[in-house]
Scaffold this motif. Structure first.
Motif: not given
Length: 306
Positions: A22-30
């Protein structure tokens, strides 16, 4: 014999992987934006800095040719460095001095402080815009507002933006006029200085000047260092005012040929993108070196509470 609990350990690992996912999913756009619009173009420009590239044909590797031309064969590069250095060395201290002086005055508890703070900060929002640069050009024209005011006292002023010895001064004046942002930061720092220090100094008979240099400046030095660093970086990147006032030429007589303006000319007027990329990386190195020197000497004059 040690007792293990495989199911508990497995649950922890699954929960950790789930949280990391989930952390990578939220960071993915940035991360995608950083790689696509920041890191990728930077690496590409680093490659182009060692090539001859005109935007129309494929880049041709020339090694350090662009840097050799820059440092030994291009007089305009030297002129752009000179103009930018004058702008940074003169404009940055003046802007910070005005900002600090106004912050000290506003910190004395004026009525309507919020209005004055907003009014003074406003030029910082628009100072780098094209509209303000056009207005500044009108103000300093031969028949502009400045000369109209001088005419009231019998002084015939020159066309400030058309004279090589005054054109850069108008841009420095514009830089100083945008002192609102550092002023707000200075004011916030002044509000954090305990009044007890000044009261103790008054009991000891210290004058206002002595209080300023012995209390205000040492305690405000971290804020001054922060503002100085930001203003240095900002001054190296100045572009729009010089472009508008000189019609993109850096004139008169290359007196407003800022480094960033010359970089633009080489890349998007002369279509020498390889040389422009080399200039961009040289600017990064120069600005980084100045900031590094600022950080090195900060230990001699920046005072923290500990």
């Amino acid at each position: 014999m040690a007792i293990t609990y495989p199911s508990i350990r497995g649950d922890r690992r699954r929960r950790t992987r789930y949280q990391n996912g989930w952390a990578l999913a939220f960071l993915a756009p940035w991360l995608i934006g950083f790689l696509a619009f920041t890191a990728g173009p930077m690496l590409m420009s680093l490659y182009l800095a060692f090539t001859k590239y005109d935007l129309l044909s494929a880049p041709k590797w020339i090694g350090g040719g662009n840097f050799r031309r820059m440092l030994g064969e291009d007089p305009l590069f030297v002129q752009s460095l000179k103009v930018t250095a004058i702008y940074v060395v003169v404009g940055t201290p003046l802007s910070l001095c005005f900002a600090l002086a106004v912050a000290v005055v506003l910190n004395r508890g004026l009525r309507g402080l919020d209005f004055y703070r907003s009014a003074i900060y406003l030029p910082s929002l628009f100072g780098g815009s094209v509209a303000i640069a056009v207005l500044w050009r009108k103000v300093f024209n031969g028949d502009g507002l400045v000369n109209q005011i001088l005419a009231l006292v019998g002084i015939h002023g020159p066309s400030w933006i058309s004279e090589p010895h005054t054109a850069l001064g108008t841009l420095i004046a514009l830089e100083v006029w945008q002192f609102g942002a550092p002023m707000v930061i200075f004011l916030a720092g002044l509000r954090q200085i305990p009044r007890e220090f000044y009261e103790a100094a008054q009991v000891d008979g210290a004058s206002r000047g002595r209080q300023f240099w012995s209390i205000t400046m040492p305690l405000l030095s971290p804020i001054l260092f922060f503002n100085l660093t930001l203003q240095l970086i900002r001054s190296f990147q100045a572009f729009a005012p010089a472009f508008i006032i000189s019609d993109g030429s850096g004139g008169p007589a290359d007196s407003t040929l800022f480094y960033s303006l010359y970089l633009y000319q080489e890349g998007f007027v002369n279509f020498d993108m390889g040389y422009a990329a080399a200039m961009a990386w040289m600017l990064v190195l120069l600005a980084g070196a100045v900031v590094a020197v600022n950080f090195f000497f900060s230990k001699f004059w920046v005072h923290y509470e500990n």
